[in-house]
Design a protein around this motif. Structure first.
Motif, PDB file in Angstrom:
ATOM      1  N   ARG A 187       4.886  -8.498  -4.030  1.00 29.80           N
ATOM      2  CA  ARG A 187       4.167  -8.725  -2.767  1.00 29.80           C
ATOM      3  C   ARG A 187       2.658  -8.502  -2.881  1.00 29.80           C
ATOM      4  N   ARG A 188       2.218  -8.081  -4.081  1.00 29.10           N
ATOM      5  CA  ARG A 188       0.786  -7.839  -4.326  1.00 29.10           C
ATOM      6  C   ARG A 188       0.218  -6.847  -3.313  1.00 29.10           C
ATOM      7  N   LEU A 189       0.932  -5.738  -3.176  1.00 32.27           N
ATOM      8  CA  LEU A 189       0.532  -4.689  -2.239  1.00 32.27           C
ATOM      9  C   LEU A 189       0.382  -3.363  -2.968  1.00 32.27           C
ATOM     10  N   PRO A 190      -0.412  -2.447  -2.431  1.00 32.09           N
ATOM     11  CA  PRO A 190      -0.480  -1.106  -3.022  1.00 32.09           C
ATOM     12  C   PRO A 190       0.801  -0.336  -2.757  1.00 32.09           C
ATOM     13  N   LEU A 191       0.984   0.727  -3.521  1.00 31.12           N
ATOM     14  CA  LEU A 191       2.145   1.593  -3.375  1.00 31.12           C
ATOM     15  C   LEU A 191       1.652   2.969  -2.963  1.00 31.12           C
ATOM     16  N   ALA A 192       2.259   3.530  -1.924  1.00 31.96           N
ATOM     17  CA  ALA A 192       1.858   4.853  -1.434  1.00 31.96           C
ATOM     18  C   ALA A 192       2.948   5.870  -1.743  1.00 31.96           C
ATOM     19  N   HIS A 193       2.526   6.990  -2.340  1.00 31.90           N
ATOM     20  CA  HIS A 193       3.463   8.049  -2.693  1.00 31.90           C
ATOM     21  C   HIS A 193       2.714   9.373  -2.634  1.00 31.90           C
ATOM     22  N   SER A 194       3.473  10.481  -2.594  1.00 35.41           N
ATOM     23  CA  SER A 194       2.818  11.782  -2.404  1.00 35.41           C
ATOM     24  C   SER A 194       2.653  12.578  -3.698  1.00 35.41           C
ATOM     25  N   THR A 195       3.090  12.040  -4.846  1.00 38.84           N
ATOM     26  CA  THR A 195       2.961  12.766  -6.104  1.00 38.84           C
ATOM     27  C   THR A 195       2.287  11.881  -7.152  1.00 38.84           C
ATOM     28  N   ASP A 196       1.950  12.488  -8.282  1.00 39.15           N
ATOM     29  CA  ASP A 196       1.246  11.791  -9.355  1.00 39.15           C
ATOM     30  C   ASP A 196       2.177  10.796 -10.045  1.00 39.15           C
TER      31      ASP A 196
END
Length: 232
Positions: free
Chosen positions: A170-179
């Motif tokens: 989808r050519r989108l960023p990925l959001a996550h809470s860890t490295d």
């Protein structure tokens, strides 16, 4: 090729899910199977009455498949009509599926409850990732699409692999809470950002095991403002 399987009942929510499933099929270059289940709800019945209900089910499925073929760009569309519980059939089909897509609710007050229970059952028991399509407006296209958001703080490899795959497709960023440095090194085209909990996500992803253990799957599937993928 393993198909994308869509649970389809003709409701607005399943039409919304059809849009998402077609998008997945086009992005992944996979065939799409529309699955519709029917059963006589009143105990014993005359065969003529059951035949009438089956005919109505065939029409619902035909209409969905016809819409899919006319709105897709070259997706191979097939159908699966089943007499019996929808949830059980979708779990059965998930054995050989790349992904199962379902809407969050159905046609009427009763069928909304039934469709909701179908979504929860399939999300909990399928043998492949399941996307429950929620949220307002047409999906998946959006004017300003948000990131792919991973809910788990310590997501396992299957969840992260699915999340990065969706972000790439989808050519989108990925959001996550860890490295996720190691994962970014393997997927250099994906931009990863710190999850804040306030993102207007395009898709939220949670692990099946954690969702079941924490008891959050039902809440997510009922209240999330966007589609939810249950993976693992």
């Amino acid at each position: 090729m393993n198909p994308i399987v869509l649970g389809y009942d003709g409701s607005d929510f399943s039409v919304q899910a059809l849009d998402w499933a077609l998008d997945e099929a086009e992005l992944r270059k996979l065939p799409l199977t529309l699955a519709h289940a029917w059963q006589w709800p009143y105990g014993k019945a005359e065969e003529d009455a059951k035949a009438h209900l089956r005919k109505a089910a065939e029409h619902v499925l035909w209409h969905g498949a016809d819409c899919a073929r006319h709105t897709s760009s070259g997706v191979d569309v097939s159908t699966d009509l089943h007499e019996g519980p929808a949830a059980e059939r979708l779990v059965e089909l998930s054995h050989d599926a790349a992904l199962v897509v379902v809407g969050s609710r159905g046609l009427s007050t009763l069928s909304r409850a039934v469709m909701g229970s179908v979504a929860r059952h399939v999300a909990a028991h399928a043998y492949c990732p399941v996307i429950v399509v929620r949220g307002p407006g047409p999906l998946p296209a959006a004017t300003n699409p948000g990131p792919i958001v991973v809910i788990d703080r310590e997501a396992d490899s299957s969840v992260l692999e699915f999340a990065f795959e969706e972000a790439i497709l989808r050519r989108l960023p990925l959001a996550h809470s860890t490295d996720l440095a190691a994962w970014v090194a393997r997927h250099p085209g994906v931009r990863v950002q710190r999850a804040t909990g306030h993102e207007a996500a395009t898709l939220m992803i949670v692990s099946r095991k954690r969702a079941a253990r924490a008891g959050i799957a039902g809440s997510l599937l009922q209240h999330a403002p966007c589609p939810v993928a249950v993976v693992g």
